[in-house]
Scaffold this active site. Sequence first.
Site, PDB file in Angstrom:
ATOM      1  N   LYS A  80      37.546  64.564  24.853  1.00 53.52           N
ATOM      2  CA  LYS A  80      36.323  64.588  25.648  1.00 53.52           C
ATOM      3  C   LYS A  80      36.592  63.811  26.933  1.00 53.52           C
ATOM      4  O   LYS A  80      37.269  62.766  26.896  1.00 53.52           O
ATOM      5  CB  LYS A  80      35.182  63.943  24.829  1.00 53.52           C
ATOM      6  N   SER A 155      26.280  66.182  23.393  1.00 49.71           N
ATOM      7  CA  SER A 155      26.929  66.171  24.689  1.00 49.71           C
ATOM      8  C   SER A 155      28.395  66.599  24.652  1.00 49.71           C
ATOM      9  O   SER A 155      28.961  66.917  25.689  1.00 49.71           O
ATOM     10  CB  SER A 155      26.854  64.766  25.287  1.00 49.71           C
ATOM     11  N   SER A 179      25.911  63.717  19.278  1.00 49.77           N
ATOM     12  CA  SER A 179      26.736  64.496  20.210  1.00 49.77           C
ATOM     13  C   SER A 179      28.003  65.108  19.646  1.00 49.77           C
ATOM     14  O   SER A 179      28.649  65.901  20.323  1.00 49.77           O
ATOM     15  CB  SER A 179      27.113  63.642  21.414  1.00 49.77           C
TER      16      SER A 179
END
Length: 487
Positions: A80, A155, A179
């Site tokens: 990420k 997210s 997330s």
Amino acid sequence: MNEFLKKSAAEQSRALRNKEVSAVELTNAALKRIEEVDEKLGAFNSLTRETALETAKKVDEKIAHGEELPLLAGIPLALKDNMNLKGSKTTASSKILENFVSPYNATITQKLLDNLVPILGKANLDEFAMGSSNENSAFKKVHNPWNLNKVPGGSSGGSAASVASCEVTLSLGSDTGGSIRLPASFCGIVGMKPTYGRVSRYGLIAFASSLDQIGPFARTVEDAANLLEVISGHDPKDSTSLNIPKEHYAQSLNNDIKGLKVGVIKELMAEGLSEDVQKAIESAIECYKKLGAEIVEISLPNLKHSIGIYYILATAECSSNLARFDGVKYGYRTPDAKNLLEMYTKTRAEGFGAEVKRRIMLGTYALSSGYYDAYYKKAQQMRALVAKDFVEAFKKVDILISPTCPNTAFDLGAKSNDPLAMYLTDIATISANLAGIPGLSVPAGFDKDGMPIGLQILAPQLKEARLFNAAHKFEQANDFYKQLANI
Ligand code: GLN
């Protein structure tokens, strides 16, 4: 697409060891796949080709010399884009960090490199991990591989979409309120949030430090378990990381779950649940019964307060964590400020997106003198009650189950103008962060439009082995995980 890309990490590892494919071939195939589909998906902010191929080469040399390979060596992975990889950009999908190049490796990154896991790139996310749909990225939206008109969840939307579309086999996300689990559920893969403190956050861009945890995405529970093993462990550089021995989760995946007490969270099976999700969870309950588990209904009376508590605590913590982005030390600086104060205000006004600003304002308000007791302190007290609900529940059952989300992936843009509707998407996931317990989403079926449904499983603190075991048994008793997005 190269056939090896569709395989699990465990299968790819075997193929590497049997010399059916080389690590360089596998990495190149994944890079080619990204080139072919990522324009449509938007899962990657940047690629780190050289690091990936350098690592893959080392794997092939080891294989050529007949040396033992570390766990997950040679398996293509995405980070990420809020985790640092030395010499590459870490943007957090924000304009304020658009050109920031990390001078050091996050602890998880270093562990991956030590295990010779090729890191192919940095996955798109909601700006600073704030969001549930990955529409808050300052650069581009991520699309759901099962239907490009739908959101992938957020997210960690890029991390989830990249694994679901076989661009990579594994990825890492961060989970502050859901997330990892939410996008895993929307994209039909496995996503896991470990116990608070299990994984070091050194080198992760902080959002809400009392809630953030890094965790794995994979297409099977076994792969997720192995990835957690690689990244977990005590780190003196993160004072919240727990000083406890590493565990070998794969060992207990096949343990019999006869007699396991499975609690179904009553409040999350109630109103607001889509019909298809409800049906899928009911058949998951039946599946656990067939596997010999005992089903118990469990009430978590304070769960209904979790979103309210979270949006006080998370915003308060982010208003403090994001104070460092001031245009002075690193990141974006406005080009035309007349004095210091204007430099600060313009830099932040130009650098942060709308959702991030909303959170900073909410959090600053909640912490301000005169309001602290009414909001922040109250939320902390309520947080303790949510945690206590779980302590009580786990006196009666071994694990808890619920839908990961009351609905499946929604259309892009459907909730963009309604922050409250967006916040409610996390109703099932947030309480695990408040309580610091581990949680996971595993594929549990599809809705009538073919969109994936996730089953959430929660366990007491540090009981990751039990969590993976219960998830693996469910996964193997069904074949949802074998279906791949057709992109
Ligand atoms: N959707 C939640 C939020 O917007 C959770 C985000 C996360 O877990 N990083 O804050």
